[in-house]
Design a protein around this motif. Structure first.
Motif, PDB file in Angstrom:
ATOM      1  N   HIS A 161       0.876  -1.179   0.000  1.00  0.00           N
ATOM      2  CA  HIS A 161       0.000   0.000   0.000  1.00  0.00           C
ATOM      3  C   HIS A 161       0.905   1.219   0.000  1.00  0.00           C
ATOM      4  O   HIS A 161       2.128   1.091   0.023  1.00  0.00           O
ATOM      5  N   ASP A 162       0.331   2.395  -0.034  1.00  0.00           N
ATOM      6  CA  ASP A 162       1.157   3.601  -0.145  1.00  0.00           C
ATOM      7  C   ASP A 162       0.992   4.545   1.052  1.00  0.00           C
ATOM      8  O   ASP A 162       1.231   5.746   0.946  1.00  0.00           O
ATOM      9  N   VAL A 163       0.595   3.999   2.205  1.00  0.00           N
ATOM     10  CA  VAL A 163       0.376   4.823   3.400  1.00  0.00           C
ATOM     11  C   VAL A 163       1.604   4.744   4.303  1.00  0.00           C
ATOM     12  O   VAL A 163       2.068   3.653   4.651  1.00  0.00           O
ATOM     13  N   THR A 164       2.123   5.894   4.688  1.00  0.00           N
ATOM     14  CA  THR A 164       3.192   5.993   5.683  1.00  0.00           C
ATOM     15  C   THR A 164       2.692   6.904   6.799  1.00  0.00           C
ATOM     16  O   THR A 164       2.160   7.985   6.527  1.00  0.00           O
ATOM     17  N   LEU A 165       2.834   6.451   8.043  1.00  0.00           N
ATOM     18  CA  LEU A 165       2.336   7.202   9.187  1.00  0.00           C
ATOM     19  C   LEU A 165       3.491   7.608  10.091  1.00  0.00           C
ATOM     20  O   LEU A 165       4.483   6.881  10.217  1.00  0.00           O
ATOM     21  N   HIS A 166       3.333   8.770  10.734  1.00  0.00           N
ATOM     22  CA  HIS A 166       4.402   9.326  11.553  1.00  0.00           C
ATOM     23  C   HIS A 166       3.937   9.545  12.988  1.00  0.00           C
ATOM     24  O   HIS A 166       2.835  10.034  13.232  1.00  0.00           O
ATOM     25  N   GLY A 167       4.796   9.178  13.919  1.00  0.00           N
ATOM     26  CA  GLY A 167       4.559   9.429  15.332  1.00  0.00           C
ATOM     27  C   GLY A 167       5.867   9.864  15.982  1.00  0.00           C
ATOM     28  O   GLY A 167       6.899   9.959  15.316  1.00  0.00           O
ATOM     29  N   ALA A 168       5.816  10.119  17.258  1.00  0.00           N
ATOM     30  CA  ALA A 168       7.029  10.545  17.958  1.00  0.00           C
ATOM     31  C   ALA A 168       6.951  10.104  19.406  1.00  0.00           C
ATOM     32  O   ALA A 168       5.874  10.044  20.005  1.00  0.00           O
ATOM     33  N   LEU A 169       8.108   9.784  19.959  1.00  0.00           N
ATOM     34  CA  LEU A 169       8.231   9.433  21.365  1.00  0.00           C
ATOM     35  C   LEU A 169       9.408  10.217  21.917  1.00  0.00           C
ATOM     36  O   LEU A 169      10.564   9.900  21.621  1.00  0.00           O
TER      37      LEU A 169
END
Length: 198
Positions: free
Chosen positions: A9-17
């Motif tokens: 698929h073409d979804v990239t998700l971003h988070g942070a810790l």
């Protein structure tokens, strides 16, 4: 033409810790070597599948089958922390019949599964960030009405990850809904209405 085991698929998700970047990138066949490694590590497998899991059962073909079906029913991701692959997760349509039977046919029910395969990254809060990132994406970008996280009773740590993200314990039942199996499943649930109130 090459046949892919894991549907992309073409979804990239971003988070942070804290100061660490957590990125969920599309899982692909390029990650199979890591998946084989994690799914045959007895300690990782214990927390992912339970005390009766046998790493010898997870030969390459078995591991491929674990990821093939979910990748066709949703989004599979590799979890990266500051560029290092540390685990995998998925957000897919619910595939458990006795759960789906609780809802009208039109209800969009999804589930989240997560595995941190690199043990050096355990107990650092990564799982909680990943779950929150998937929840936000699911409710804000998909037509999801309800999300489940299903854990074994032996894995209270995983249950706490879901509870930190607003999930409530909704149901406790025998593993695989089979009274002859040892252990219990803990079904954590978050609805769209509950999410909107957080």
């Amino acid at each position: 033409m090459k046949t892919h085991i894991i549907k992309g698929h073409d979804v990239t998700l971003h988070g942070a810790l804290n100061e660490h970047a957590i990125i969920l990138r599309p899982l692909s066949d390029d990650h199979l070597t890591l998946l084989y490694k994690w799914n045959t590590d007895p300690e990782v497998l214990y927390w992912n599948e339970g005390p009766d899991a046998d790493p010898n059962d997870n030969h390459n073909e078995a591991v491929q089958s674990i990821y093939k079906q979910p990748s066709n029913a949703g989004y599979c991701f590799i979890i990266e922390v500051d560029g290092t692959a540390v685990g995998e997760c998925l957000l897919c349509k619910m595939n458990v019949d006795y759960i789906l039977e609780k809802y009208p046919f039109s209800t969009d029910v999804s589930r989240i599964d997560i595995l941190i395969g690199e043990k050096a990254f355990w107990n650092r809060g990564i799982g909680s960030v990943v779950v929150q990132t998937l929840v936000d994406f699911s409710f804000n970008n998909e037509k999801t009405d309800v999300i489940y996280g299903i854990t074994g009773d032996y894995n209270q740590r995983s249950g706490r990850v879901f509870q930190k993200n607003g999930f409530q314990l909704f149901l406790t039942c025998p593993t695989n809904n089979d009274p002859k199996e040892n252990g219990m499943e803990m079904h954590y649930r978050l609805t769209r209405d509950e999410y909107d109130m957080i």
